[in-house]
Design a protein around this motif. Structure first.
Motif, PDB file in Angstrom:
ATOM      1  N   MET A  40      16.615  -4.444 -83.978  1.00  0.00           N
ATOM      2  CA  MET A  40      16.763  -5.374 -85.096  1.00  0.00           C
ATOM      3  C   MET A  40      16.458  -4.647 -86.404  1.00  0.00           C
ATOM      4  SD  MET A  40      14.822  -9.028 -85.670  1.00  0.00           S
ATOM      5  CE  MET A  40      15.630 -10.342 -86.566  1.00  0.00           C
ATOM      6  N   GLN A  41      17.377  -4.737 -87.346  1.00  0.00           N
ATOM      7  CA  GLN A  41      17.149  -4.112 -88.638  1.00  0.00           C
ATOM      8  C   GLN A  41      15.958  -4.748 -89.333  1.00  0.00           C
ATOM      9  OE1 GLN A  41      20.587  -3.922 -91.192  1.00  0.00           O
ATOM     10  NE2 GLN A  41      19.367  -3.620 -93.024  1.00  0.00           N
ATOM     11  N   GLN A  42      15.089  -3.924 -89.900  1.00  0.00           N
ATOM     12  CA  GLN A  42      13.908  -4.440 -90.586  1.00  0.00           C
ATOM     13  C   GLN A  42      14.064  -4.297 -92.101  1.00  0.00           C
ATOM     14  OE1 GLN A  42      10.292  -2.687 -88.754  1.00  0.00           O
ATOM     15  NE2 GLN A  42       9.909  -4.782 -88.119  1.00  0.00           N
ATOM     16  N   ILE A  43      13.609  -5.321 -92.813  1.00  0.00           N
ATOM     17  CA  ILE A  43      13.630  -5.332 -94.268  1.00  0.00           C
ATOM     18  C   ILE A  43      12.236  -4.956 -94.755  1.00  0.00           C
ATOM     19  CG2 ILE A  43      13.948  -6.755 -96.315  1.00  0.00           C
ATOM     20  CD1 ILE A  43      15.805  -8.530 -94.590  1.00  0.00           C
ATOM     21  N   LYS A  44      12.141  -3.821 -95.414  1.00  0.00           N
ATOM     22  CA  LYS A  44      10.857  -3.364 -95.940  1.00  0.00           C
ATOM     23  C   LYS A  44      10.521  -4.189 -97.182  1.00  0.00           C
ATOM     24  CE  LYS A  44      11.499   1.311 -94.156  1.00  0.00           C
ATOM     25  NZ  LYS A  44      11.618   2.758 -94.476  1.00  0.00           N
ATOM     26  N   THR A  45       9.376  -4.872 -97.126  1.00  0.00           N
ATOM     27  CA  THR A  45       9.059  -5.905 -98.118  1.00  0.00           C
ATOM     28  C   THR A  45       7.699  -5.643 -98.758  1.00  0.00           C
ATOM     29  OG1 THR A  45      10.320  -7.494 -96.805  1.00  0.00           O
ATOM     30  CG2 THR A  45       8.830  -8.389 -98.473  1.00  0.00           C
ATOM     31  N   ALA A  46       7.614  -5.907-100.055  1.00  0.00           N
ATOM     32  CA  ALA A  46       6.343  -5.778-100.769  1.00  0.00           C
ATOM     33  C   ALA A  46       6.120  -6.981-101.658  1.00  0.00           C
ATOM     34  CB  ALA A  46       6.321  -4.502-101.600  1.00  0.00           C
ATOM     35  N   LEU A  47       4.850  -7.332-101.847  1.00  0.00           N
ATOM     36  CA  LEU A  47       4.422  -8.437-102.687  1.00  0.00           C
ATOM     37  C   LEU A  47       3.913  -7.900-104.024  1.00  0.00           C
ATOM     38  CD1 LEU A  47       2.276 -10.066 -99.885  1.00  0.00           C
ATOM     39  CD2 LEU A  47       4.387 -11.069-100.750  1.00  0.00           C
ATOM     40  N   ILE A  61      20.226 -11.018 -96.511  1.00  0.00           N
ATOM     41  CA  ILE A  61      20.226  -9.594 -96.839  1.00  0.00           C
ATOM     42  C   ILE A  61      20.979  -8.768 -95.804  1.00  0.00           C
ATOM     43  CG2 ILE A  61      18.729  -7.565 -97.114  1.00  0.00           C
ATOM     44  CD1 ILE A  61      16.632  -9.468 -98.331  1.00  0.00           C
ATOM     45  N   VAL A  62      20.724  -9.013 -94.532  1.00  0.00           N
ATOM     46  CA  VAL A  62      21.283  -8.169 -93.471  1.00  0.00           C
ATOM     47  C   VAL A  62      22.749  -8.490 -93.189  1.00  0.00           C
ATOM     48  CG1 VAL A  62      21.079  -7.557 -91.016  1.00  0.00           C
ATOM     49  CG2 VAL A  62      19.024  -7.755 -92.447  1.00  0.00           C
ATOM     50  N   TYR A  63      23.097  -9.774 -93.217  1.00  0.00           N
ATOM     51  CA  TYR A  63      24.456 -10.184 -92.856  1.00  0.00           C
ATOM     52  C   TYR A  63      25.246 -10.740 -94.035  1.00  0.00           C
ATOM     53  CZ  TYR A  63      22.386  -9.750 -88.226  1.00  0.00           C
ATOM     54  OH  TYR A  63      21.743  -9.277 -87.101  1.00  0.00           O
ATOM     55  N   ASN A  64      24.706 -10.562 -95.241  1.00  0.00           N
ATOM     56  CA  ASN A  64      25.372 -11.002 -96.474  1.00  0.00           C
ATOM     57  C   ASN A  64      25.701 -12.495 -96.467  1.00  0.00           C
ATOM     58  OD1 ASN A  64      26.314 -10.516 -99.092  1.00  0.00           O
ATOM     59  ND2 ASN A  64      28.411 -10.208 -98.403  1.00  0.00           N
TER      60      ASN A  64
END
Length: 346
Positions: free
Chosen positions: A1-8, A311-314
Motif C-alpha cells: 500500500m502506498q504511504q503518504i508521508k505526512t507532517a503537522l 491523493i493516491v487515486y486522484n
C-alpha cells in the motif's frame, strides 16, 4: 500500500486529538513529524516522529502532505508556502480569514496539480450523519425551516491568546461558525442571501462569542447559532418540513473519547448514547408516526480515508477548496451584514 508521508504544523490539542490518532490508524499514512516551537511533545506519543524547529526545515524534508493546524490567521501564509514547496495540504477550519485568500490558494493548488482540502470533520459526526440520512430520505417533505446550533456553557475566556486577542482569525464566527455553516451548505446548497447578528457576550471578551446567522433559500431559511451561555441545551438540529419534523441533540462522542486517550478504530468507534437519539414526527403512507431514530456511528477515519484516495487515486478531496471558499463567502457576508445591519445578497 502506498504511504503518504505526512507532517503537522503543530502538536497541540488538534494535532494530538484530531489528526495523529487517525494518521496512525490508517495504514496509508506515515506520520513523519510536527513543527514544535516550544515544548517537544510528539515523540512522547510517537517515538519515531521528528520534531522540526522551523517551517522551512519541515518543508525541505521528504513529505507529501502538510496539515495546517495552526491559528486561523496563519492558514493563508502557511498553506501558500506548503503549496509552493510542492506539498499537498489539508488545512483546518476556518479555511482562511476571508474568501479572497481562499480563492487564491485554490488557484495555486490547481495550477500546481496539488490536492487542497479543508478539515470539516464535523460532517463525519454521528449526529450530523443521522440528520443527513433523515433529510435525504425526503420523509419530512419540502423543508420549511431549519435550525443548527453549536452551543456551549463556558463564560471563561480561553487561555489560548490567539483565540481571545483581536485578529483576523479570532472569534466564534471563525471557530464554531464554519462547522454549522459547512453542514448547512452540505445539506441545502448555497443560499441566495445572508443576515447575521454577531455579538460579544462574555465579560472582558474582546472577540465575538455569539452568532445568529440566517441563510435564505428560495422556499425556506436556515438559522445557524453558536454561543457560550447555553447551560440547558435545546436540540442542536431542528428540521421542519411540510410532512413532519426531526429534532436531534448534539451527541457525537469522538472528541471526548479522543481527549480521554481512547484510540479510534474502524469497527465500533463513535457510537452515541441511546438517550441522544433524535425524534422523528412525520407521516408515512398516510399514518402519522412519532419515533426515535437510531443514531449512525461517527468516524473521522472516513475523512482521512477519503483524503488518502484523493491523493493516491486522484479522487475528489473529502471537502474541497471550492466548498471551503463557499463557507468563507458566507462568513464574509455575515461580517458585512452585521456591520451594516442588512440582508446581504450573494
Amino acid at each position: 500500500m502506498q504511504q503518504i508521508k505526512t507532517a503537522l504544523l503543530s502538536y497541540g490539542m488538534s494535532g494530538k486529538v484530531f489528526h495523529s490518532p487517525f494518521l496512525n490508524l490508517h495504514s496509508g499514512f506515515e506520520l513523519i513529524g510536527a513543527w514544535e516551537r516550544n515544548r517537544l511533545k510528539i515523540q512522547q506519543d510517537y517515538p519515531y516522529a521528528k520534531s522540526y524547529s522551523s517551517l522551512d526545515r519541515l518543508l525541505e524534508d521528504d513529505i507529501d502532505l502538510i496539515i495546517v493546524n495552526t491559528p486561523v490567521n496563519t492558514h493563508f501564509e502557511y498553506t501558500k508556502k506548503a503549496l509552493l514547496a510542492g506539498k499537498h495540504v489539508l488545512v483546518e477550519k476556518a479555511f482562511t480569514t476571508n474568501a479572497v485568500e481562499a480563492q487564491e490558494l485554490n488557484v495555486l493548488a490547481k495550477a500546481r496539480g496539488l490536492k487542497l482540502a479543508v478539515f470539516q470533520n464535523r460532517r463525519w459526526d454521528s449526529d450530523f450523519k443521522t440528520v443527513k440520512a433523515v433529510y435525504n430520505q425526503g420523509i419530512l417533505g419540502d423543508i420549511v425551516e431549519a435550525e443548527f446550533h453549536f452551543d456551549r456553557y463556558n463564560p471563561i475566556l480561553s487561555p489560548k491568546t490567539h483565540k481571545e486577542t483581536p485578529n483576523a482569525g479570532a472569534g466564534v464566527l471563525k471557530d464554531l461558525g464554519p462547522h454549522i455553516i459547512d453542514q448547512a451548505l452540505h445539506l441545502f446548497g448555497f443560499p441566495q442571501a445572508v443576515f447575521a447578528d454577531i455579538r460579544i457576550t462574555r465579560e472582558h471578551s474582546v472577540v465575538d462569542d455569539w452568532i445568529d446567522i440566517t441563510l435564505y433559500y428560495s422556499n425556506f431559511s436556515a438559522r445557524l447559532k453558536a454561543g457560550f451561555f447555553v447551560r440547558e441545551a435545546i436540540p442542536s438540529y431542528v428540521l421542519h418540513g411540510k410532512k413532519g419534523s426531526f429534532l436531534k441533540p448534539r451527541g457525537d462522542v469522538q472528541e471526548d473519547h479522543l481527549k480521554a486517550g481512547l484510540k479510534p478504530n474502524t469497527s465500533h468507534w463513535g457510537n452515541e448514547a441511546k438517550e441522544n437519539e433524535g425524534i422523528l414526527h412525520t407521516e408515512k403512507e398516510g399514518v402519522v408516526i412519532r419515533e426515535k431514530v437510531p443514531t449512525q456511528s461517527g468516524n473521522y477515519y472516513d475523512f482521512f480515508d477519503a483524503m488518502y484516495h484523493s491523493i493516491v487515486y486522484n479522487k475528489p478531496e473529502p471537502v474541497t477548496a471550492e466548498e471551503g471558499i463557499k463557507v468563507m463567502r458566507i462568513i464574509d457576508a455575515a461580517i458585512l451584514s452585521n456591520a451594516e445591519k442588512k440582508v446581504v445578497s450573494l
